[in-house]
Design a protein around this motif. Structure first.
Motif, PDB file in Angstrom:
ATOM      1  N   LEU A  56     -67.279  19.652 -15.647  1.00  0.00           N
ATOM      2  CA  LEU A  56     -68.139  20.580 -14.920  1.00  0.00           C
ATOM      3  C   LEU A  56     -69.575  20.095 -14.970  1.00  0.00           C
ATOM      4  N   GLU A  57     -70.264  20.273 -13.921  1.00  0.00           N
ATOM      5  CA  GLU A  57     -71.682  19.981 -13.993  1.00  0.00           C
ATOM      6  C   GLU A  57     -72.458  21.129 -13.361  1.00  0.00           C
ATOM      7  N   LEU A  58     -73.577  21.437 -13.968  1.00  0.00           N
ATOM      8  CA  LEU A  58     -74.385  22.524 -13.426  1.00  0.00           C
ATOM      9  C   LEU A  58     -75.628  21.951 -12.778  1.00  0.00           C
ATOM     10  N   GLU A  59     -75.988  22.539 -11.685  1.00  0.00           N
ATOM     11  CA  GLU A  59     -77.235  22.093 -11.058  1.00  0.00           C
ATOM     12  C   GLU A  59     -78.109  23.310 -10.872  1.00  0.00           C
TER      13      GLU A  59
ATOM     14  N   LEU B 131     -65.678  40.742 -20.235  1.00  0.00           N
ATOM     15  CA  LEU B 131     -67.062  40.372 -20.551  1.00  0.00           C
ATOM     16  C   LEU B 131     -67.288  38.888 -20.301  1.00  0.00           C
ATOM     17  N   PHE B 132     -66.310  38.069 -20.678  1.00  0.00           N
ATOM     18  CA  PHE B 132     -66.438  36.634 -20.434  1.00  0.00           C
ATOM     19  C   PHE B 132     -66.640  36.352 -18.948  1.00  0.00           C
TER      20      PHE B 132
ATOM     21  N   LEU C  12     -70.098  37.437 -17.765  1.00  0.00           N
ATOM     22  CA  LEU C  12     -71.140  36.529 -18.248  1.00  0.00           C
ATOM     23  C   LEU C  12     -71.080  35.196 -17.522  1.00  0.00           C
ATOM     24  N   ALA C  13     -69.860  34.673 -17.344  1.00  0.00           N
ATOM     25  CA  ALA C  13     -69.719  33.363 -16.719  1.00  0.00           C
ATOM     26  C   ALA C  13     -70.185  33.404 -15.273  1.00  0.00           C
TER      27      ALA C  13
ATOM     28  N   THR D 234     -73.787  32.959 -14.364  1.00  0.00           N
ATOM     29  CA  THR D 234     -74.290  31.595 -14.303  1.00  0.00           C
ATOM     30  C   THR D 234     -74.565  31.185 -12.852  1.00  0.00           C
TER      31      THR D 234
ATOM     32  N   TYR E  61     -77.385  28.739 -11.309  1.00  0.00           N
ATOM     33  CA  TYR E  61     -76.906  27.368 -11.175  1.00  0.00           C
ATOM     34  C   TYR E  61     -75.848  27.267 -10.087  1.00  0.00           C
TER      35      TYR E  61
ATOM     36  N   ILE F 221     -72.322  25.330  -9.546  1.00  0.00           N
ATOM     37  CA  ILE F 221     -71.341  24.674 -10.403  1.00  0.00           C
ATOM     38  C   ILE F 221     -70.594  23.619  -9.620  1.00  0.00           C
TER      39      ILE F 221
END
Lengths: 309, 366, 356
Positions: free
Chosen positions: B3-6, B333-334, B337-338, B341, B345, B347
Motif C-alpha cells: 500500500l502506498e499513501l499519497e 471502529l477499525f 478509523l481506516a 484516512t 490521503y 491510497i
C-alpha cells in the motif's frame, strides 16, 4: 512475622506477580521507542492468554502454549500495524479498539475452555543450586519465563543503546523525517517494533494462564495490560527503570496482602490503592531530574508517518 | 504488492462525507460474513444492531442516555488532546465528580428545594476539576508524566468510592448492603420526556456548542491548537504551556465530573460501588473517532452508544454473545478509523514498486 | 427484497410487544447476568440454572440472557429491554440490580420478576437467595478437625453482609470442634481476579494457614493449595478437577431447582411474589463429594449437614458473642433472618478488624 521464610515467600510471590507486567511492558517500551503508542496491550494479552491455554491443552506441552501465545500477540499487533502504519489511523483510538476486539475475541475463542483445568508450566529447579537456603529457590527455582523476562530486559537495554539496530529504532522514534531521509525504512522498523511488542504482550498473557495460574476464565487479565502501559511511562522509556517499576508495583501489591493477612486494622480499599499511590510518588521523586524524562521521551511517539517520495 | 499513501493537497471534502459511508458498508459486509459463519441470519442481526434501536421512542431515549456521559467526557478530552495534554484518567474524574456531587443528597438528605440540583452539579464539576488538577500540578511542578498519574488515580478513585458506599455513606436502612440511600426527589435530575432521558443530555449539547465555539472562534481555541501542534511557535507567541496543561485538565475534569454526577443523579438515583461501565475510557475512543472536534464527538458518541444498544438487542433476540458484540464493535471502529484516512490521503496499491495505480481514491485525479 | 421486508415485519412485530409476538405461545424467560457466562463462578452457575429450565421444559419455553451488565446505569435498560420484548419472567441475578428491577417492575405490572439476594419486593417482584452460610458452617467444622496449624486462610471479596455471614458461620463451625481456631482474612476487593486470588492464597499459606477457603469466584486458590500441598474448599461449583488432592468438599450454588420451580409456577398460573431464602433443605446449597478426608471427619460433616437440613442445628445458635465480647444472643436462641441479612460484625475469635 518478618522471619526469613516469610521474606522468601514474599519475594517468590512478588516475582510471579511482577513478571507478566514486566514482559508486557518491555515489549511496549520497544514499540514506543520506535514511536508507536499501542494502547491495545490488554487486548493482545488476553488473546495470548487464551491461545496459550488452548494450545497447551491440545498438545499437553506448555512450551508450545508459550509459542502460541506469542504468535497470537504478534498477529493482533500486525493488524494494529496495518491500520496505524499502513493506513495511518489514529494510534490511540486504534489501540483502544484493539483492546475491545481482543477481549471479545478471547471470550469467543475460550468459551469451550471455561472450567477446564490446564497444564501448569513447571518451575525449572536447577539441581543443587536451587537447594541453597533462601536464595536458591529465588534465583534458581523459577519457571523459564521469569528468566526470559530478565533476559528480555537485558537484551532490550543492550540492543537499544549499544547496537546499530537500537540506534535506528531510537532514531525512528525520535525523528522519523530525518530517519527516512537517511534511508531507513521507518514503516518497516515500526512494524517490527510493534510486532515485538505484540509478541511480548501475548507472552505476558500466556504467563497468566500457564504459570501464574493454570486456568482460563474470561477477562482474567483484570487490567494488567493498562498497568504495563503505565509502567512504560513510569520508566521514562528506560529498560532498567522498567524493571524497578514492575517489581515496585508487584511488591507493594503483595505486601498489602501480607499486611492484611497479619491483621493490621487498615481499610482494605486503602491497602489496595497503595500500589497505584506508591507508583505516583516514586514517579514524582524520580521525575525531579527532568532532563532524564525529557531526553528519553520519543519525540515522535504517536505521530503518524507517511513517506513522501 | 504494498500500500502506498499519497497526501492530498487539501482535505477532501467529498471524502469527509463519503468515508463514514464506506466504513458502514464495509462493516455491514464484515458483519454479514461474521454472522453467517456463526450460523446467524445476517440480515436480522444487522437490523438489530443498527436499525432496531432507532425504531422506538424508548430506545432512542436510551440511546441518548448512553451517549450523554460519553459525549460530555469526550468533549473535554478534545481540549486535552488538541493541546497535547494526555489525560487518560477521565474515568477517575467521573467517579470523583459523582462522589463530590453526591455529598448533599447523601449527607444532607433531608434538604429540599430547587437550589439543590444546581449545587450538586457545581460540586460535581468542582470535584472532577480538582481531581484532574492533581496530574496537571504534578506535571507542572515535578515534570511527572500525566499519562501515568492520571491513569493511576482512576484506580484510587474507584477504591475511594468503594470505601464510601461500603462504609460511611452506606444506606442506614439498607441492611448494610453497599449502596447509598436513594436520592430524594429534589436531588434527581428531571426527565426530559417519558423515559429515562434527563437533563444530562442538555448539558452535553451545551458542552458541545460552547467548546465548539471556543475552539473555532476564540483566541483561547487558537492557543490550544498552536500549543498542541507547534509548541515552539506557541512559546514565541507568549502562550504558557504550563497554564495550558492546567486549563485542559480542569476543563476536561469538570466535564467528566458533571458527567459523573449527572449519571448518578439522573440514571441511577443513588451512589453505588459501580457507577460506570468504563465511560472514561470509551470516551477516549469517542474523542478520536470524532476527530477531536466537539460536533464530531457528538456523532461518535451516538454511534458508539448505538453499537452498545444494538449489541444488547442482538443478545436478547438472537442470542449473539456479548463477546461477538465486542469483536464487531472493534471492527466497526477499525473501519471508521481506516476510512478516515481517505480524507487526507489517496491510497494506492503498488505492485513491485512499479507505480501502477490499481485503485485510487474515488474522486480520481485532481 | 421480500426477505428484507419479512425481517422488517418480524422485527416490527417484536417491537409491538408480547401480545403480538410470534412466539406468544411460548413462555419467554429472561436473565440478567452481572458477569460473563464464562466466569466459572457466580454467573456460570446462574446460567446452569437457565439451561436446566430449557432442558426441563423444552419447547414450552424460550430463554435469553444479557451478560456482563454493569450494575450501574446499564442495568435498568437491559431489564426493561427484556420486559419490552415480551419476556414473562425475568431473573435479575445480582444484588446491584435491585433498584432497577423495582423500577422496571412498576412499569410492567404483568411481567414477573425474580431478584437474587435483595430485600425489596413488590407484587410482581420476588426475591430469592441462598443460605450459603449453612454450607460454610460445615466447611468450618471440617477445617477445625483437619487443620494442624489451627489457622485457616480466608480469601474474601467485599465486606458485604453475605460475605461476613459466611466468615462468621465458618468460624462458628470451626469453633464447635476446635475452640483455638484462628481465621486470617484477606480482602482482595474483587469478585474475580485469578491472579490476585492466587497471590492471596500464597500469602495466607506463607503466614501459616494450612487450609484455604474463599468467597471469590475463580479456582485459582485451589490450584495454589494443590501445588503447596494444603487443603482447600471449592466455591460456587465442584472444583475437584482443579485440585484433586486438595479439595475437601465444595459449596455448590444450585439454582436449577428453584428456577425450574418458578418457571413451572408461571406455566401453571400460580406464581406469586415470595421471599425465598433456601438452604440445604431446599437444595439451593449442595455439598460436593467429601474427598481427601478421614472417614470419621466425612461422616461427622454429613451428620452436621443433615442436622442443619432437618432444622435440628442452626449455624447461628446461641450463645454468640461479638469480637469485643458483647453477647448477641444467649443459650437456646438463634439469630433471626433480619440480623443475618444485615450482619456487619465478626464473632468472637476472629482476629482482624472488619472493614467498615
Amino acid at each position: 512475622m518478618a522471619s526469613l521464610d516469610v521474606i522468601q515467600a514474599i519475594i517468590l510471590t512478588l516475582i510471579t506477580a511482577s513478571t507478566p507486567l514486566l514482559i508486557a511492558a518491555v515489549g511496549e517500551l520497544v514499540a514506543e521507542r520506535a514511536g508507536v503508542l499501542n494502547l491495545g496491550v490488554e487486548g493482545m494479552m488476553i488473546v495470548g492468554a487464551v491461545s496459550g491455554f488452548a494450545a497447551t491443552l491440545q498438545t499437553g506441552n506448555p512450551y508450545i502454549g508459550i509459542l502460541a501465545a506469542i504468535l497470537a500477540g504478534v498477529l493482533l499487533s500486525i493488524l494494529f500495524g496495518f491500520l496505524t502504519l499502513s493506513l495511518v489511523t489514529n494510534q490511540v483510538a486504534t489501540g483502544l479498539s484493539l483492546t475491545l476486539l481482543g477481549l471479545g475475541l478471547a471470550g469467543m475463542l475460550g468459551s469451550s475452555f471455561v472450567g477446564t483445568p490446564g497444564v501448569k508450566l513447571q518451575k525449572l529447579d536447577i539441581p543443587f543450586l536451587s537447594d541453597i537456603p533462601f536464595i536458591g529457590p529465588i534465583l534458581f527455582g523459577q519457571d523459564i519465563l521469569v528468566y526470559v523476562s530478565f533476559a528480555l530486559v537485558a537484551l532490550v537495554a543492550y540492543v537499544l543503546f549499544r547496537t546499530r539496530i537500537g540506534l535506528i529504532v531510537r532514531a525512528v522514534g525520535e525523528n522519523h523525517t530525518s530517519a527516512h531521509a537517511l534511508g531507513y525504512s521507518v514503516i518497516r522498523v515500526r512494524y517490527l517494533a510493534v510486532m515485538f511488542g505484540g509478541g511480548c504482550a501475548g507472552l505476558a498473557g500466556g504467563y497468566l494462564s500457564l504459570a501464574y495460574t493454570s486456568l482460563w476464565v474470561e477477562d482474567m487479565t483484570a487490567g494488567r495490560g493498562w498497568i504495563a502501559l503505565a509502567l512504560v511511562v513510569f520508566s521514562s522509556w528506560l529498560p532498567g527503570r522498567l524493571l524497578l517499576g514492575a517489581y515496585l508495583f508487584g511488591a507493594v501489591g503483595i505486601l498489602q496482602i501480607h499486611v492484611q493477612a497479619a491483621g493490621w486494622p487498615i481499610p482494605s480499599q486503602f491497602l489496595s490503592s497503595l500500589p497505584y499511590l506508591a507508583t505516583i510518588v516514586v514517579l514524582v521523586v524520580i521525575s525531579r531530574n527532568r532532563a532524564v524524562a525529557r531526553t528519553n521521551t520519543p519525540a515522535c511517539l504517536g505521530q503518524p508517518f507517511v513517506p513522501d517520495r | 504488492m504494498r500500500l502506498e499513501l499519497e497526501k492530498r493537497a487539501q482535505h477532501s471534502s467529498l471524502m469527509t462525507v463519503i468515508s463514514p459511508l464506506i466504513a458502514i458498508v464495509l462493516t455491514l459486509l464484515f458483519g454479514a460474513i461474521l454472522f453467517s459463519l456463526l450460523g446467524i441470519n445476517p440480515g436480522k442481526a444487522l437490523y438489530l444492531y443498527f436499525i432496531d434501536p432507532l425504531t422506538e421512542l424508548w430506545s432512542l431515549e436510551e440511546l441518548v442516555v448512553k451517549a450523554t456521559p460519553l459525549i460530555l467526557i469526550a468533549c473535554g478530552l478534545c481540549i486535552c488532546y488538541l493541546s497535547n495534554t494526555w489525560n487518560i484518567g477521565a474515568e477517575g474524574q467521573f467517579t470523583v465528580g459523582a462522589i463530590t456531587g453526591s455529598i448533599l443528597p447523601v449527607m444532607f438528605y433531608d434538604l429540599e428545594g430547587p437550589y439543590i440540583l444546581p449545587l450538586m452539579i457545581l460540586m460535581g464539576a468542582l470535584g472532577g476539576m480538582a481531581y484532574a488538577a492533581i496530574p496537571a500540578l504534578l506535571k507542572n511542578r515535578f515534570g511527572a508524566n500525566e499519562i501515568l498519574t492520571s491513569l493511576m488515580l482512576v484506580y484510587v478513585a474507584g477504591l475511594a468510592l468503594d470505601w464510601l458506599v461500603r462504609g460511611p455513606w452506606r444506606d442506614p436502612d439498607g441492611y448494610n448492603f453497599p449502596e447509598s440511600r436513594l436520592f430524594s426527589d429534589s436531588a434527581v435530575l428531571p426527565a426530559l420526556a417519558d423515559g429515562r432521558m434527563h437533563w444530562g443530555a442538555v448539558f452535553a449539547v451545551v458542552a458541545v456548542v460552547v467548546l465548539g465555539v471556543l475552539l473555532a472562534g476564540t483566541l483561547k481555541g487558537f492557543e490550544i491548537k498552536v500549543i498542541g501542534s507547534a509548541p515552539r511557535a506557541g512559546r514565541f507567541a507568549g502562550f504558557s504551556q504550563k497554564r495550558m496543561v492546567l486549563f485542559a485538565f480542569c476543563i476536561s475534569g469538570a466535564l467528566a465530573g458533571i458527567a459523573g454526577i449527572s449519571e448518578v443523579a439522573g440514571s441511577i438515583g443513588q451512589l453505588r460501588p459501580v457507577i460506570s461501565p468504563g465511560y472514561g475510557f470509551t470516551a477516549i475512543i469517542v474523542a478520536f473517532l470524532g476527530r477531536l472536534n466537539p460536533i464530531g464527538t457528538l456523532l461518535a458518541g451516538l454511534l458508539l452508544a448505538l453499537s452498545y444498544l444494538g449489541g444488547e438487542a442482538a443478545q436478547v433476540s438472537l442470542g449473539i454473545s456479548d463477546k461477538t458484540t465486542r469483536v464487531f464493535q472493534g471492527v466497526l471502529l477499525f473501519f471508521v478509523l481506516a476510512c478516515d484516512t481517505l480524507i487526507l490521503y489517496r491510497i494506492k496499491l503498488v505492485r513491485n514498486s512499479v507505480a501502477q495505480v490499481v485503485s485510487g481514491g474515488t474522486n480520481g485525479q485532481s | 427484497m421480500r426477505k428484507i421486508l419479512g425481517i422488517a415485519a418480524a422485527a416490527l412485530a417484536l417491537g409491538l410487544g408480547a401480545s403480538a409476538s410470534l412466539a406468544a405461545d411460548k413462555l419467554k424467560i429472561g436473565f440478567i447476568y452481572v458477569g460473563p457466562v464464562g466466569d466459572h463462578g457466580w454467573t456460570y452457575q446462574h446460567n446452569e440454572g437457565r439451561l436446566a429450565i430449557e432442558k426441563k421444559f423444552g419447547d414450552k419455553v424460550e430463554t435469553s440472557f444479557v451478560e456482563n451488565v454493569s450494575e450501574g446505569p446499564d442495568a435498568e435498560r437491559a431489564i426493561e429491554r427484556l420486559a419490552r420484548e415480551g419476556h414473562d419472567l425475568i431473573f435479575t441475578t445480582s444484588f446491584g440490580f435491585m433498584n432497577p428491577t423495582i423500577k422496571v417492575a412498576k412499569k410492567f405490572p404483568k411481567v414477573k420478576f425474580e431478584h437474587a439476594t435483595g430485600y425489596k419486593r413488590a407484587k410482581n417482584v420476588s426475591t430469592y437467595s441462598s443460605r450459603f452460610y449453612e454450607g460454610r458452617y460445615v466447611l468450618g467444622e471440617i477445617a477445625g478437625k483437619m487443620s494442624k496449624t489451627n489457622t485457616i486462610g480466608y480469601i474474601a471479596s467485599f465486606p458485604i453482609p453475605e460475605v461476613v455471614r459466611g466468615i462468621n458461620a465458618f468460624m462458628l463451625g470451626a469453633q464447635s470442634v476446635n475452640p483455638d481456631m484462628k481465621v486470617k482474612v484477606i480482602w482482595v476487593n474483587s469478585w474475580f481476579d485469578p491472579g490476585k486470588e492466587a497471590d492471596a492464597a500464597k500469602a495466607l499459606i506463607d503466614q501459616g494457614a494450612d487450609i484455604i477457603t474463599q468467597h471469590t469466584d475463580s479456582p485459582a486458590p485451589l490450584q495454589v493449595a494443590e501445588e503447596r500441598g494444603v487443603y482447600a474448599f471449592g466455591q460456587a461449583s465442584d472444583m475437584i478437577k482443579f485440585a484433586p488432592k486438595a479439595q475437601l468438599t465444595a459449596i455448590i450454588d444450585n439454582w436449577n431447582d428453584y428456577y425450574v420451580a418458578r418457571t413451572k409456577a408461571v406455566l401453571d398460573g400460580n406464581w406469586a411474589s415470595e421471599d425465598v431464602w433456601g438452604g440445604f433443605k431446599d437444595d439451593m446449597v449442595d455439598m460436593a463429594a467429601y474427598t481427601n478426608l478421614p472417614e470419621d471427619v466425612a461422616a461427622a460433616a454429613k451428620d452436621t449437614a443433615a442436622k442443619i437440613e432437618s432444622g435440628e442445628l442452626h449455624p447461628f445458635k446461641g450463645p454468640i458473642f461479638k469480637q469485643d465480647g458483647t453477647q448477641v444472643i444467649g443459650e437456646g436462641e438463634s439469630l433471626d433472618d433480619g440480623t443475618l441479612l444485615g450482619m456487619n460484625w465478626y464473632v468472637k475469635g476472629i482476629d482482624g478488624q472488619l472493614p467498615q
